[in-house]
Design a protein around this motif. Structure first.
Motif, short mmCIF file in Angstrom:
data_model
loop_
_atom_site.label_atom_id
_atom_site.label_comp_id
_atom_site.label_asym_id
_atom_site.label_seq_id
_atom_site.Cartn_x
_atom_site.Cartn_y
_atom_site.Cartn_z
N CYS A 160 0.80 -1.22 0.00
CA CYS A 160 0.00 0.00 0.00
C CYS A 160 0.83 1.27 0.00
CB CYS A 160 -0.96 0.01 1.19
SG CYS A 160 -0.11 0.05 2.79
N GLY A 161 2.16 1.14 0.20
CA GLY A 161 3.03 2.31 0.17
C GLY A 161 3.12 3.07 1.47
N SER A 162 2.48 2.62 2.55
CA SER A 162 2.53 3.34 3.83
C SER A 162 3.89 3.15 4.49
CB SER A 162 1.43 2.83 4.77
OG SER A 162 1.67 1.49 5.13
N ASN A 163 4.28 4.14 5.30
CA ASN A 163 5.54 4.08 6.01
C ASN A 163 5.35 3.39 7.35
OD1 ASN A 163 6.95 5.45 3.98
ND2 ASN A 163 6.35 7.45 4.80
N GLU A 164 6.19 2.41 7.62
CA GLU A 164 6.10 1.65 8.86
C GLU A 164 7.48 1.47 9.46
OE1 GLU A 164 3.17 0.84 9.98
OE2 GLU A 164 2.03 1.30 8.17
N THR A 165 7.52 1.21 10.76
CA THR A 165 8.77 0.85 11.41
C THR A 165 8.92 -0.67 11.32
OG1 THR A 165 7.76 0.53 13.57
CG2 THR A 165 8.53 2.75 13.05
N VAL A 166 10.11 -1.14 11.69
CA VAL A 166 10.35 -2.59 11.67
C VAL A 166 9.35 -3.30 12.56
CG1 VAL A 166 11.99 -4.41 12.24
CG2 VAL A 166 12.79 -2.33 11.14
N ARG A 167 9.10 -2.72 13.74
CA ARG A 167 8.21 -3.36 14.70
C ARG A 167 6.75 -3.30 14.25
NH1 ARG A 167 5.12 -2.30 19.07
NH2 ARG A 167 5.10 -3.91 20.69
N SER A 168 6.36 -2.15 13.66
CA SER A 168 4.96 -1.99 13.28
C SER A 168 4.61 -2.70 11.97
CB SER A 168 4.61 -0.51 13.16
OG SER A 168 5.25 0.06 12.03
N MET A 169 5.64 -3.06 11.18
CA MET A 169 5.38 -3.65 9.88
C MET A 169 4.63 -4.97 9.99
SD MET A 169 5.76 -3.07 6.69
CE MET A 169 5.96 -3.81 5.08
N ALA A 170 5.04 -5.81 10.94
CA ALA A 170 4.37 -7.11 11.09
C ALA A 170 2.91 -6.92 11.46
CB ALA A 170 5.09 -7.95 12.15
N MET A 171 2.63 -5.97 12.38
CA MET A 171 1.24 -5.71 12.77
C MET A 171 0.46 -5.07 11.63
SD MET A 171 1.78 -4.45 16.71
CE MET A 171 3.17 -3.36 16.37
N HIS A 172 1.12 -4.20 10.85
CA HIS A 172 0.46 -3.58 9.70
C HIS A 172 0.05 -4.64 8.68
CE1 HIS A 172 -0.23 -0.79 6.36
NE2 HIS A 172 0.58 -1.56 5.63
N LEU A 173 0.95 -5.60 8.42
CA LEU A 173 0.64 -6.65 7.45
C LEU A 173 -0.52 -7.52 7.92
CD1 LEU A 173 4.28 -7.74 6.53
CD2 LEU A 173 2.71 -6.41 5.11
N LYS A 174 -0.55 -7.77 9.24
CA LYS A 174 -1.60 -8.61 9.79
C LYS A 174 -2.96 -7.90 9.80
CE LYS A 174 -2.95 -11.02 14.03
NZ LYS A 174 -2.57 -11.35 15.41
N TRP A 175 -2.98 -6.65 10.27
CA TRP A 175 -4.25 -5.97 10.49
C TRP A 175 -4.80 -5.31 9.21
CZ3 TRP A 175 -1.63 -3.53 15.29
CH2 TRP A 175 -1.65 -4.46 16.34
N VAL A 176 -3.90 -4.77 8.40
CA VAL A 176 -4.36 -4.05 7.20
C VAL A 176 -4.50 -4.97 5.99
CG1 VAL A 176 -3.83 -2.17 5.60
CG2 VAL A 176 -3.32 -1.92 8.05
N HIS A 177 -3.50 -5.87 5.81
CA HIS A 177 -3.50 -6.70 4.59
C HIS A 177 -3.84 -8.18 4.87
CE1 HIS A 177 -1.86 -3.32 2.43
NE2 HIS A 177 -0.87 -3.21 3.30
N ASN A 178 -3.92 -8.54 6.15
CA ASN A 178 -4.29 -9.91 6.55
C ASN A 178 -3.39 -10.98 5.92
OD1 ASN A 178 -5.83 -11.80 7.98
ND2 ASN A 178 -7.23 -12.13 6.26
N ILE A 179 -2.07 -10.74 5.94
CA ILE A 179 -1.10 -11.74 5.47
C ILE A 179 0.00 -11.88 6.52
CG2 ILE A 179 -1.55 -11.21 3.03
CD1 ILE A 179 1.20 -9.80 3.00
N LYS A 180 0.69 -13.00 6.47
CA LYS A 180 1.79 -13.26 7.40
C LYS A 180 3.07 -12.59 6.90
CE LYS A 180 -0.01 -17.71 9.00
NZ LYS A 180 0.24 -19.15 9.12
#
Length: 335
Positions: A80-100
């Motif tokens: 999606c092009g959003s800026n994330e930190t290393v720690r928030s990236m895993a949660m972003h992928l899970k909550w926003v894109h629903n992938i591991k």
């Protein structure tokens, strides 16, 4: 958490822009779907982000220097092009894109610093899987990696690739297989994939009465010793003059097959003269070398006689003093 936080909380993006305000942590957690505890830890400064956002209590500042610290770790999401930190990236992928995370990494590449360092170490590592060729960090890593090859166990892998398909044997000559070392190190901490000796055989020749070989392994050891002796050169195999006289006497008066110093019939125990066609064996005993000075087994002659009887062989013992004193009488018995 035990303490209740009823203060208003402010939601910021990673650039420091205010994007939301909530009456309390509980409401923010429900609306944004971020862990209650994570928001609290972020507000207190324990976490840098929570759910891909920076959280502060209403009276707290965002802290500009903190923006710079976060920007140094910003990762752009490939979906999606959003800026994330290393720690928030895993949660972003899970909550926003629903992938591991692993699914994302397989398609867009690794982004986690620890894993990037691991991959760099793998490139210069000498450990490689001999099945798939993947570079590995260590022998321990190899053992874990073998779980990806369910068609082979670690023991089968060791024997096939480290010992060329032949299970390692005890170096004492007993012929029994030694223990494979799963951790890849011996007792000295050196690289090794199997023990050199069985534990009960290591150093047992130094301690009287410490042998634990079965009859089968003893026989294998004797046969192995025979092969080594036959292959070696320059061994001392001279006999005494009196024993040579018996050799000459037998050769002059018997035309059948004669085997001198036979070590195969009794599986390693030597028979001085063996006449297989007559099932007759002659053992020449020197008085000096069979004395108590050499601490021989007192029943060794009896044991050898019994072993010959088991194979239907008659064993005659001739002592050197009897041959010298009663030469003609012994010759008449042998004839």
């Amino acid at each position: 958490m035990g303490k209740k936080y009823d203060k208003k909380v402010i939601q910021y993006n990673l650039s420091g822009e205010k994007i939301g305000e909530f009456e309390g942590v509980t409401k923010a957690s429900h609306l944004i779907d971020v862990s209650y505890d994570s928001i609290i830890h972020c507000c207190k400064g324990d976490y840098k982000t929570a759910g891909g956002f920076v959280w502060r209590f209403e009276d707290d500042s965002f802290n500009i220097s903190y923006v710079k610290e976060i920007k140094g770790q910003v990762i752009k999401c490939g979906l999606c092009g959003s800026n994330e930190t290393v720690r928030s990236m895993a949660m972003h992928l899970k909550w926003v894109h629903n992938i591991k995370t692993d699914e994302y990494v397989n398609e867009y590449g690794e982004f986690r610093p620890k894993n990037l360092k691991t991959e760099a170490k793998k490139e210069i590592s000498s450990f490689k899987c001999k099945i798939c060729g993947e570079s590995l960090l260590s022998h321990r890593h190899l053992i874990h990696h073998l779980h990806t090859h369910p068609e082979i166990t670690w023991k089968e892998y060791f024997i096939k690739y480290f010992f060329n398909g032949v299970p390692p044997k005890c170096k004492c000559g007993c012929g029994r297989e030694t223990t494979l070392l799963r951790h890849g190190k011996n007792d000295k901490g050196e690289l090794a994939y199997a023990r050199e000796y069985l534990q009960e055989h290591s150093g047992c020749w130094l301690i009287p009465g410490k042998f634990h070989h079965s009859k089968e392994t003893k026989q294998q050891m004797r046969l192995s010793a025979i092969k080594r002796i036959e292959n070696e050169k320059g061994l001392y195999n001279k006999i005494s003059s009196t024993e040579q006289e018996i050799h000459d006497f037998i050769q002059e008066n018997y035309s059948g097959e004669i085997i001198f110093n036979d070590k195969k019939t009794l599986s390693g125990k030597e028979i001085d003269i063996y006449l297989p066609n007559l099932n007759l064996a002659i053992e020449f005993n020197g008085t000096y070398y069979h004395s108590d000075l050499f601490k021989r087994d007192k029943n060794c002659h009896l044991k050898k006689t019994k072993e010959c009887l088991k194979q239907n062989i008659q064993l005659i013992h001739v002592w050197d003093v009897d041959w010298l004193r009663q030469n003609e009488k012994i010759k008449s018995i042998l004839l």
